[in-house]
Design a protein around this motif. Structure first.
Motif, mmCIF file in Angstrom:
data_model
loop_
_atom_site.group_PDB
_atom_site.id
_atom_site.type_symbol
_atom_site.label_atom_id
_atom_site.label_comp_id
_atom_site.label_asym_id
_atom_site.label_seq_id
_atom_site.Cartn_x
_atom_site.Cartn_y
_atom_site.Cartn_z
ATOM 1 N N ILE A 95 -1.613 -8.691 2.352
ATOM 2 C CA ILE A 95 -1.858 -7.261 2.085
ATOM 3 C C ILE A 95 -3.093 -6.420 2.949
ATOM 4 C CG2 ILE A 95 -2.639 -5.537 0.254
ATOM 5 C CD1 ILE A 95 -1.015 -6.888 -1.817
ATOM 6 N N GLU A 96 -4.193 -7.409 2.812
ATOM 7 C CA GLU A 96 -5.248 -7.048 3.918
ATOM 8 C C GLU A 96 -4.611 -6.751 5.383
ATOM 9 O OE1 GLU A 96 -8.619 -9.804 4.569
ATOM 10 O OE2 GLU A 96 -9.560 -8.162 3.797
ATOM 11 N N GLN A 97 -4.101 -7.483 5.803
ATOM 12 C CA GLN A 97 -3.378 -7.438 7.136
ATOM 13 C C GLN A 97 -2.528 -6.066 7.430
ATOM 14 O OE1 GLN A 97 -1.332 -11.035 7.974
ATOM 15 N NE2 GLN A 97 -3.320 -11.942 8.307
ATOM 16 N N HIS A 98 -1.893 -5.563 5.991
ATOM 17 C CA HIS A 98 -0.966 -4.331 6.253
ATOM 18 C C HIS A 98 -1.923 -3.258 5.594
ATOM 19 C CE1 HIS A 98 1.610 -7.725 7.164
ATOM 20 N NE2 HIS A 98 2.405 -7.008 7.635
ATOM 21 N N LEU A 99 -2.876 -3.248 5.149
ATOM 22 C CA LEU A 99 -3.422 -2.300 4.222
ATOM 23 C C LEU A 99 -3.833 -1.019 5.436
ATOM 24 C CD1 LEU A 99 -4.561 -1.830 1.380
ATOM 25 C CD2 LEU A 99 -6.869 -2.117 2.228
ATOM 26 N N VAL A 100 -3.368 0.062 4.903
ATOM 27 C CA VAL A 100 -3.523 1.357 5.467
ATOM 28 C C VAL A 100 -4.531 2.245 4.695
ATOM 29 C CG1 VAL A 100 -2.098 3.481 6.518
ATOM 30 C CG2 VAL A 100 -0.986 1.048 6.356
ATOM 31 N N GLU A 101 -4.418 2.390 3.417
ATOM 32 C CA GLU A 101 -5.228 3.095 2.833
ATOM 33 C C GLU A 101 -5.581 2.537 1.332
ATOM 34 O OE1 GLU A 101 -3.339 6.763 1.547
ATOM 35 O OE2 GLU A 101 -2.489 7.060 3.554
ATOM 36 N N GLY A 102 -6.648 2.751 0.842
ATOM 37 C CA GLY A 102 -6.967 2.262 -0.575
ATOM 38 C C GLY A 102 -7.748 1.097 -0.590
ATOM 39 N N ARG A 103 -8.263 0.853 -1.824
ATOM 40 C CA ARG A 103 -9.027 -0.444 -2.145
ATOM 41 C C ARG A 103 -8.281 -1.361 -2.944
ATOM 42 N NH1 ARG A 103 -13.568 -0.943 -5.318
ATOM 43 N NH2 ARG A 103 -12.574 0.317 -6.918
ATOM 44 N N MET A 104 -8.552 -2.811 -2.334
ATOM 45 C CA MET A 104 -7.669 -3.701 -2.945
ATOM 46 C C MET A 104 -8.317 -4.039 -4.458
ATOM 47 S SD MET A 104 -7.065 -6.069 0.583
ATOM 48 C CE MET A 104 -6.464 -7.301 -0.070
ATOM 49 N N SER A 105 -8.031 -3.132 -5.250
ATOM 50 C CA SER A 105 -8.676 -3.524 -6.719
ATOM 51 C C SER A 105 -7.574 -3.364 -7.637
ATOM 52 C CB SER A 105 -10.032 -2.660 -6.938
ATOM 53 O OG SER A 105 -10.024 -2.502 -8.258
ATOM 54 N N ALA A 106 -7.197 -4.322 -8.604
ATOM 55 C CA ALA A 106 -5.986 -4.025 -9.403
ATOM 56 C C ALA A 106 -5.889 -2.614 -9.870
ATOM 57 C CB ALA A 106 -6.229 -5.100 -10.444
ATOM 58 N N GLY A 107 -4.679 -2.256 -9.767
ATOM 59 C CA GLY A 107 -4.271 -1.085 -10.423
ATOM 60 C C GLY A 107 -4.491 0.414 -9.470
ATOM 61 N N GLU A 108 -5.401 0.023 -8.596
ATOM 62 C CA GLU A 108 -5.661 1.375 -7.658
ATOM 63 C C GLU A 108 -4.731 1.704 -6.567
ATOM 64 O OE1 GLU A 108 -9.288 2.417 -5.914
ATOM 65 O OE2 GLU A 108 -10.521 1.352 -7.656
ATOM 66 N N GLU A 109 -4.048 2.759 -6.265
ATOM 67 C CA GLU A 109 -2.985 2.802 -5.358
ATOM 68 C C GLU A 109 -3.375 2.578 -3.867
ATOM 69 O OE1 GLU A 109 0.620 5.802 -5.528
ATOM 70 O OE2 GLU A 109 -0.933 6.558 -3.965
ATOM 71 N N ILE A 110 -2.635 1.689 -3.231
ATOM 72 C CA ILE A 110 -3.022 1.354 -1.960
ATOM 73 C C ILE A 110 -1.665 1.667 -0.967
ATOM 74 C CG2 ILE A 110 -4.368 -0.656 -2.346
ATOM 75 C CD1 ILE A 110 -1.993 -2.275 -1.596
ATOM 76 N N ALA A 111 -1.935 1.890 0.305
ATOM 77 C CA ALA A 111 -0.731 2.251 1.237
ATOM 78 C C ALA A 111 -0.770 0.803 2.011
ATOM 79 C CB ALA A 111 -0.974 3.408 1.797
ATOM 80 N N MET A 112 0.560 0.571 2.180
ATOM 81 C CA MET A 112 0.857 -0.771 3.275
ATOM 82 C C MET A 112 1.688 -0.389 4.216
ATOM 83 S SD MET A 112 1.516 -4.101 0.849
ATOM 84 C CE MET A 112 3.393 -4.182 1.334
ATOM 85 N N HIS A 113 1.173 -1.066 5.409
ATOM 86 C CA HIS A 113 2.228 -0.854 6.508
ATOM 87 C C HIS A 113 3.571 -1.869 6.233
ATOM 88 C CE1 HIS A 113 3.848 -0.596 10.631
ATOM 89 N NE2 HIS A 113 3.704 -1.860 10.546
ATOM 90 N N ILE A 114 4.798 -1.267 6.459
ATOM 91 C CA ILE A 114 5.764 -2.004 6.282
ATOM 92 C C ILE A 114 6.589 -2.539 7.739
ATOM 93 C CG2 ILE A 114 8.163 -1.847 5.436
ATOM 94 C CD1 ILE A 114 6.404 -2.202 3.245
ATOM 95 N N ASP A 115 6.870 -3.853 7.744
ATOM 96 C CA ASP A 115 7.456 -4.309 9.014
ATOM 97 C C ASP A 115 8.913 -4.335 8.978
ATOM 98 O OD1 ASP A 115 5.039 -5.141 10.010
ATOM 99 O OD2 ASP A 115 4.738 -6.724 8.447
ATOM 100 N N HIS A 116 9.666 -4.937 7.856
ATOM 101 C CA HIS A 116 11.183 -4.714 7.808
ATOM 102 C C HIS A 116 11.464 -3.831 6.618
ATOM 103 C CE1 HIS A 116 11.842 -8.848 9.973
ATOM 104 N NE2 HIS A 116 11.086 -8.195 10.547
ATOM 105 N N THR A 117 12.621 -3.103 7.063
ATOM 106 C CA THR A 117 13.193 -2.456 5.681
ATOM 107 C C THR A 117 14.631 -3.118 5.663
ATOM 108 O OG1 THR A 117 14.107 -0.624 6.956
ATOM 109 C CG2 THR A 117 11.787 -0.210 6.089
ATOM 110 N N LEU A 118 15.016 -3.047 4.372
ATOM 111 C CA LEU A 118 16.441 -3.737 3.634
ATOM 112 C C LEU A 118 17.090 -2.480 3.061
ATOM 113 C CD1 LEU A 118 17.271 -7.065 2.411
ATOM 114 C CD2 LEU A 118 17.757 -5.094 1.032
#
Ligand code: MIC
Length: 645
Positions: free
Chosen positions: A10-33
Motif C-alpha cells: 500500500i505504501e508503494q502505491h499510496l496517492v492520498e490519505g493516511r495509513m490509519s485504519a478506517g481513514e480513506e486512502i487513494a491507491m495507484h492501480i497497476d492492473h484492472t480486471l
C-alpha cells in the motif's frame, strides 16, 4: 519501522490519505480486471468518461460468465467487448479461454502490484502476491481511466500458519476453517496476510483458493509472500522474469493475529445456504447427493482437477448422480489432457464443460427440485444456482470426488482404506496457451466499437433532492446477499447492459412485485439488517434499484463493496445509530429526511429520519469524496462535472 507485506504494497502505491485504519486512502492501480457480466456496464461507464485509451499498466477483460448463448444478447456483448478492448487498448480473453482469476494468475499477474477487479473474487491473485481488490464496475472504469482507487485503509489480520495439511485435506478446507472461525462478516475491513512456516507448504494455486474465498469472509483482500514456490509457478508458466521475492519485514506487527496449525485441519463443508455455515463433514456424511461439480474459480486449477481425476480413475460415479467438471481455464484443461486426466474423467461418467463460471453463477447446471448439489464453488447463497429452495454444499475437490463415487456426502479420508492419497505436485512446466487472448496493438486501436440492440446507454440520474420523502418499499433481514438483491442466472445475466430490463428482477426471489411497487412509489427506501449486500461486486445491485427510484438504504451494517456501489449511484447508505430502531420501521412506512442536501453539504454524519411521526437517528459514514458523489446523484455525474470544468 518493520512493515508487514500489506503495508509495504500500500505504501508503494499510496496517492492520498493516511495509513490509519478506517481513514480513506487513494491507491495507484497497476492492473484492472473485468469479466463480462460486470464488464459490459463497466466498459460503457469507461466510454462515458470520454478517454481515448486505458491508462493502467495492464487492463484485461475476460469473457467467462455469460457463456450460454440462448439468444443474441450474450454473443452481442462478447462482440462489443472484443471491439471495445481493441479500441481502448485492453487485453481480451475469449469465451472458453477461462475464468478471469485463473487466467490472470497464469498469464499476467506479478508480485507486489495492485489490481482492481470488477469481481469480488479478484483477491485470488494473492496466489502471485498481488494486492488485488474487488470493486464495482464504476470504480474499475475510473481506475482504467487512470484515477486512483479510494478505499478505507484496512486493518491487517496476520494469520500464522504452522505444520502442513494432512492427506485428503486441501486448501479449500483451510479457507473453510477460516469461515468456520470468522463467518461471513468476520473480516470486513481487513486484509488477511498469511505468514509463518506453513506458507511454504502451500502451492501458488492453493494460495489462489485461499485468496479467492477470503472474499466470503468479507475481507478487502488477502496476501501471501512471494517465495520459492511462487518462483516455481512463474518458471513453470514460462514467465521466470516476472517473479520477484516479496515478504513482510522481520519483526513487523499486525493489527490482529490468528494461528492455524495446518496439520489439525480436517475436511469441512459449507452447508446451505451460506459459505459461513461450515460444519465438519461427519455432521452431514451420508446425505444423498444428486449432483457433484468439480471446478470453478476457487477450485478449477490443474491440481484441483487432477486430484479428482486420480480419485475417480478406474471407477464410475454413483448411479443417477450427475458428475460435472468445469475447468478453470483452457490451459488447465490442456494440461489435464496432457497428463492423461481426460480419459479417466470420461470413463467415470463426468460431463466435462468448457472453462468458465457456469453453474457457480447459475449459468446452467441448476439442480433439480429438492436435489442436493455438492460443489467446489465459493458461494451457495439461496437460489444462486438457479433453483428456488436449492440445497448447495461447498467442499474441497477431494470431498467432491469421494462423494461422486459413493453417491452420498463422504469424508474423503474414508478412501484411505482403498487407495493412497494422490498428492499432485505442481508441474515443472505447464503447456502455455495464449491463442485465445487478443493482445492490444497500435493497429487495433482503429477498431470500431460494435453495439448490439440490447446494449443501452447508461441511465441519466437526478442529483440528490433538497428533501427526501419516500416510502419503505421493502424490509429485509441480516446477511442479504447481492444474489438476493439482483439475481444472476442465465435469464437475468444477459440483461446486465440494459438497466431498464434488468431492473424488473430486483429482489425478484424475495418479492417479485418489488419493481412495480417502486415505480408506483416514485421514491423509495429499503431497510435491512447486518452485512447488507454481502457477496458479489455486482454494481447492478445498486444501479438497478436506483433506476427504480430507491434513494436510501437504512440498515444495521453494510458489506464493503455494496456500500461503495451505493455511493457510486447516488443511494444514501445509512445505518441505524441505535440498531434497536430496525424493529420500529415497517414496509410501507413514510420516511422523511428534511434538508438532506444541505445537511450533506454541511458534512453531517448523522441524519434524522422521520418515520411517520417518530424520529430516529441514522449514521452516514462516507468520505468527503463519496459525499460529493451522493450530492451529484452518482459518481459518473460528479466526474463528468469535473471533466467539464
Ligand atoms: C459472483 O461470483 O457472484 C460473480 C458473478 O462473480 C460476481 C460478479 C457478478 O455478479 O458479475 C462477483 O463475485 O463479483
Amino acid at each position: 519501522m518493520a512493515k508487514n507485506l500489506t503495508e509495504k504494497i500500500i505504501e508503494q502505491h499510496l496517492v492520498e490519505g493516511r495509513m490509519s485504519a478506517g481513514e480513506e486512502i487513494a491507491m495507484h492501480i497497476d492492473h484492472t480486471l473485468l469479466q463480462d457480466a460486470t464488464g459490459t456496464m463497466a466498459m460503457l461507464e469507461f466510454e462515458a468518461l470520454g478517454i481515448d485509451r486505458v491508462k493502467v499498466e495492464l487492463a484485461a477483460q475476460y469473457v467467462d460468465h455469460n457463456l450460454l448463448q440462448t439468444d443474441f444478447k450474450n454473443a452481442d456483448d462478447h462482440k462489443y467487448l472484443r471491439s471495445a478492448c481493441a479500441h481502448y487498448g485492453i487485453h481480451y480473453s475469449e469465451p472458453g479461454n477461462g475464468i478471469s482469476h485463473i487466467v490472470h494468475m497464469e498469464r499476467f499477474g506479478r508480485p507486489g502490484l495492485t489490481m482492481l477487479g470488477a469481481d469480488s473474487h479478484t483477491p485470488g491473485a494473492a496466489a502471485v502476491s498481488m494486492l488485488a481488490i474487488g470493486a464495482g464496475g464504476m470504480d474499475v472504469a475510473l481506475a482504467m481511466a487512470g484515477y486512483p482507487y479510494h478505499l478505507p485503509y484496512p486493518k491487517v489480520l496476520g494469520v500464522k500458519l504452522t505444520g502442513a495439511l494432512p492427506d485428503w485435506v486441501s486448501a479449500k478446507d483451510l479457507i473453510l476453517e477460516m469461515l468456520r472461525r470468522y463467518d461471513v462478516k468476520g473480516c470486513v475491513g481487513k486484509v488477511i496476510e498469511y505468514y509463518g512456516p506453513g506458507v511454504k507448504t502451500l502451492s501458488a494455486t492453493d494460495r489462489m483458493t485461499i485468496g479467492n474465498m477470503g472474499t466470503e469472509l468479507g475481507a478487502t483482500s488477502t496476501i501471501f509472500p512471494s517465495d520459492e514456490l511462487t518462483r516455481q509457478w512463474f518458471q513453470a508458466q514460462g514467465r521466470p522474469g516476472d517473479w520477484q521475492v516479496l515478504h513482510a519485514d522481520p519483526g513487523c506487527s499486525y493489527d490482529e493475529y490468528a494461528e492455524i496449525d495446518l496439520s489439525g485441519v480436517a475436511p469441512l463443508i459449507a452447508c446451505p445456504t451460506s459459505p459461513g455455515n461450515v460444519k465438519p463433514i461427519s455432521e452431514v456424511a451420508g446425505t444423498k447427493v444428486d449432483q457433484v461439480i468439480v471446478g470453478s474459480s476457487v477450485n478449477g486449477t490443474y491440481r484441483d482437477l487432477m486430484v479428482a481425476v486420480r480419485i475417480v480413475e478406474g471407477r464410475h460415479a454413483a448411479p443417477e448422480l450427475s458428475f460435472h467438471v468445469n475447468p478453470g481455464s483452457r490451459q488447465v484443461l490442456e494440461n489435464i489432457a496432457e497428463s492423461g486426466g481426460v480419459m479417466p474423467l470420461l470413463l467415470a461418467g463426468a460431463r466435462i464443460h468448457q472453462s468458465g463460471c457456469l453453474g457457480c453463477i447459475g449459468m446452467g447446471q441448476a439442480p433439480g427440485t429438492g436435489q442436493v448439489s455438492l460443489r467446489t464453488f465459493p458461494r451457495n447463497f439461496p437460489g444462486r444456482s438457479g433453483t428456488k429452495g436449492d440445497q448447495v454444499y461447498l467442499c474441497s475437490p477431494e470431498t467432491a470426488a469421494a462423494s461422486a463415487l459413493k453417491g452420498v456426502i463422504t469424508d474423503p479420508r474414508e478412501l484411505a482404506s482403498e487407495m493412497d492419497y494422490p498428492r499432485i505436485p505442481p508441474l515443472e512446466k505447464y503447456i502455455v496457451d495464449t491463442s485465445s487472448l487478443v493482445f492490444p496493438t497500435a493497429e487495433r486501436l482503429q477498431t470500431e466499437v460494435v453495439r448490439g440492440p440490447n446494449i443501452k446507454p447508461f441511465p441519466e440520474f437526478e442529483p440528490l433532492p433538497e428533501t427526501l420523502e419516500a416510502r419503505v418499499a421493502l424490509k429485509v433481514e441480516d446477511n442479504v446477499s447481492t444474489d438476493e438483491i439482483m439475481p444472476a442466472g442465465s435469464k437475468v445475466l444477459p440483461l446486465r447492459s440494459n438497466i431498464e430490463a434488468i431492473s424488473e428482477y430486483v429482489f425478484y426471489q424475495l418479492d417479485p412485485d418489488f419493481h412495480r411497487r417502486c415505480k408506483q412509489l416514485g421514491q423509495s427506501v429499503v431497510v435491512g439488517g447486518d452485512n447488507y449486500g454481502q457477496g458479489s461486486s455486482r454494481e447492478h445491485a445498486a444501479l438497478a434499484p436506483r433506476f427504480l427510484g430507491v434513494r436510501a438504504k437504512i440498515v444495521k451494517s453494510f458489506a464493503r463493496i455494496h456500500k461503495a456501489n451505493l455511493c457510486n449511484f447516488g443511494i444514501l447508505p445509512l445505518t441505524f445509530k441505535n440498531p434497536g430502531d430496525y424493529a420500529a420501521i415497517k414496509a410501507d412506512d413514510t420516511v422523511l429526511i428534511a434538508a438532506v442536501r444541505q445537511q450533506l453539504e454541511a458534512g453531517a454524519t448523522e441524519l434524522a429520519v422521520k418515520i411517520g411521526n417518530r424520529e430516529i437517528m441514522t449514521l452516514l459514514e462516507v468520505s468527503a469524496r463519496q459525499r460529493q458523489h451522493l450530492l451529484a446523484g452518482g459518481t459518473l455525474n460528479f466526474v463528468k462535472q469535473v471533466i467539464k470544468k
